[in-house]
Design a protein around this motif. Structure first.
Motif, short mmCIF file in Angstrom:
data_model
loop_
_atom_site.label_atom_id
_atom_site.label_comp_id
_atom_site.label_asym_id
_atom_site.label_seq_id
_atom_site.Cartn_x
_atom_site.Cartn_y
_atom_site.Cartn_z
N TYR A 135 94.69 86.33 131.49
CA TYR A 135 94.90 86.92 130.17
C TYR A 135 94.41 85.96 129.08
CZ TYR A 135 97.26 89.27 126.27
OH TYR A 135 97.53 89.92 125.09
N SER A 136 94.61 84.66 129.30
CA SER A 136 94.15 83.66 128.34
C SER A 136 92.64 83.68 128.20
CB SER A 136 94.61 82.26 128.77
OG SER A 136 96.02 82.17 128.76
N ILE A 137 91.94 83.95 129.30
CA ILE A 137 90.49 84.04 129.25
C ILE A 137 90.07 85.23 128.38
CG2 ILE A 137 88.42 84.59 130.60
CD1 ILE A 137 89.52 82.93 132.84
N VAL A 138 90.70 86.38 128.61
CA VAL A 138 90.38 87.56 127.81
C VAL A 138 90.65 87.29 126.33
CG1 VAL A 138 90.95 89.99 127.37
CG2 VAL A 138 90.88 89.13 129.71
N LYS A 139 91.77 86.67 126.05
CA LYS A 139 92.15 86.39 124.66
C LYS A 139 91.15 85.47 123.98
CE LYS A 139 96.08 84.81 121.87
NZ LYS A 139 97.48 84.31 121.92
N ILE B 50 86.14 85.20 120.36
CA ILE B 50 84.82 84.70 120.00
C ILE B 50 83.81 85.83 119.92
CG2 ILE B 50 82.92 83.18 120.74
CD1 ILE B 50 85.05 81.47 122.20
N ASP B 51 83.92 86.77 120.86
CA ASP B 51 83.00 87.91 120.89
C ASP B 51 83.73 89.13 121.45
OD1 ASP B 51 81.00 89.78 121.23
OD2 ASP B 51 79.57 88.38 122.11
N ALA B 52 84.08 90.02 120.58
CA ALA B 52 84.88 91.20 120.97
C ALA B 52 84.05 92.27 121.66
CB ALA B 52 85.56 91.80 119.74
N THR B 53 82.74 92.07 121.79
CA THR B 53 81.88 93.08 122.42
C THR B 53 81.80 92.93 123.94
OG1 THR B 53 79.83 91.81 122.25
CG2 THR B 53 80.48 93.13 120.33
N LYS B 54 82.35 91.86 124.47
CA LYS B 54 82.25 91.63 125.91
C LYS B 54 83.00 92.71 126.68
CE LYS B 54 79.86 87.95 125.27
NZ LYS B 54 78.40 88.02 125.47
N LEU C 41 80.58 83.62 128.38
CA LEU C 41 80.17 84.21 127.10
C LEU C 41 78.69 84.62 127.07
CD1 LEU C 41 82.04 81.85 124.63
CD2 LEU C 41 82.29 84.34 124.71
N ALA C 42 77.88 83.97 127.88
CA ALA C 42 76.44 84.27 127.89
C ALA C 42 76.14 85.63 128.49
CB ALA C 42 75.68 83.18 128.64
N ALA C 43 77.06 86.16 129.29
CA ALA C 43 76.86 87.47 129.92
C ALA C 43 77.59 88.55 129.12
CB ALA C 43 77.37 87.45 131.35
N ASN C 44 77.12 89.78 129.25
CA ASN C 44 77.81 90.89 128.59
C ASN C 44 78.95 91.43 129.43
OD1 ASN C 44 76.02 90.65 126.53
ND2 ASN C 44 75.12 92.68 126.72
N GLU C 45 78.85 91.26 130.74
CA GLU C 45 79.85 91.80 131.66
C GLU C 45 80.59 90.66 132.36
OE1 GLU C 45 78.65 95.29 134.05
OE2 GLU C 45 76.68 94.96 133.16
N PHE D 42 97.81 94.33 122.66
CA PHE D 42 97.91 93.11 121.86
C PHE D 42 96.56 92.52 121.44
CE2 PHE D 42 101.77 93.14 124.57
CZ PHE D 42 102.70 93.31 123.56
N LEU D 43 95.50 92.86 122.18
CA LEU D 43 94.19 92.30 121.86
C LEU D 43 93.18 93.36 121.46
CD1 LEU D 43 93.83 89.80 124.87
CD2 LEU D 43 94.69 89.30 122.56
N ASN D 44 93.58 94.61 121.60
CA ASN D 44 92.70 95.74 121.31
C ASN D 44 91.42 95.66 122.15
OD1 ASN D 44 92.08 98.16 119.99
ND2 ASN D 44 90.86 97.11 118.43
#
Length: 291
Positions: free
Chosen positions: A171-175, A180-184, A151-155, A213-215
């Motif tokens: 997929y669970s990681i992406v979800k 928590i932060d949709a900008t990643k 989460l601390a990184a943008n990429e 499913f997660l946009n």
């Protein structure tokens, strides 16, 4: 190769030169070849003319140094306690790739007071002047520490294999991260595909599911087919991009490196946040007192 490297460098943002590009590389489960990909990717990027550093942040199974055939004396904990500067804990690997062992440095960092935290941040921020790209090899899965480092990184680059459990865990990681932060920004690498068709299918299906499913948009960075050369490379402690530079898997890792560097349509949109911002983000996520 020089002409190609020059063109790729021109595609990177000229306004972010003062800060390194920070990319965390992770996976939903262990044993998918994440560390091997990190190392070979780093060498491929270095061979294109970039200064690349790897931080081994997999505290449970740290093995980047072993795969590189390096013997390291210092790690980030020596920087945390003020005894060493960041350049003193860097080991040089093949193609000039820099390696930093995380050791227990991050964990110890969390117990410091603000004064010593600021000293550490100032020291590690010097990595921005030494590296263009920093790859952080995190632990696998969704442990408390790994999630925060991601989460601390943008990429974020996810490594998966065609195995259903590996795909589900990735997929669970992406979800979780996107909730928590949709900008990643996520990139996906499919490893150990039996055929190119299978590799492409994993990328397409995963990307489609995340979008539907997660946009969330997943950048399909590429795939690497299974090859015994990769296994031999690990045993001999020589990355396959060096031991077998003309092999199919080496060409595939180079193509992935090119995809990371490209911007715009078909590329991987990047943002150079630098080590200062990354560490501050990490401390904030862990609830540090540092402001």
């Amino acid at each position: 190769m020089k002409d190609q490297a020059y063109k790729l460098r021109q595609m990177m943002s000229k306004t972010d030169k003062s800060m390194a590009r920070i990319i965390t590389i992770t996976s939903g489960k262990g044993g998918v070849g994440k560390t091997s990909i990190t190392i070979n990717l780093a060498i491929a990027l270095a061979n294109m003319g970039y200064r690349v550093a790897i931080i081994d942040a997999d505290f449970g199974f740290s093995n980047v140094d072993i795969m590189l055939g390096l013997s390291t004396k210092y790690n980030l904990s020596h920087v945390v306690f003020g005894n060493k500067e960041i350049d003193e804990v860097i080991s040089k690997g093949p193609s000039g790739v820099m390696f930093i062992s995380g050791g227990t440095g991050v964990r110890e960092l969390l117990d410091l007071d603000d004064y010593h935290i600021n000293i550490f941040i100032n020291k590690i921020s010097k990595l921005d002047s030494l590296a263009d790209i920093v790859l952080i090899d995190t632990g696998a899965g969704l442990s408390h520490s790994t999630l925060k480092m991601v989460l601390a990184a943008n990429e974020i680059i996810l490594v998966t294999t065609p195995e259903p459990t590996s795909i589900t865990d990735a997929y669970s990681i992406v979800k979780l991260v996107s909730s928590i932060d949709a900008t990643k920004k996520f990139g996906l690498i499919s490893n150990r595909a039996e055929t190119s068709r299978e590799g492409k299918q994993v990328l397409d299906k995963f990307s489609d599911a995340a979008n539907r499913f997660l946009n969330i948009e997943i950048k399909k960075l590429g795939y690497i087919e299974y090859n015994s050369l990769a296994v031999k490379a690990v045993k001999h402690q020589v990355p396959f991009v060096l031991s077998s530079p003309d092999s199919k898997i080496s060409r595939q890792i180079i193509a992935i490196a090119e995809g990371i560097l490209l911007k715009g349509e078909g590329g991987y949109k990047s943002q150079h946040i630098g080590m200062f911002s990354y560490i501050n983000n990490l401390l904030r996520l862990f609830g540090s007192r540092n402001k």
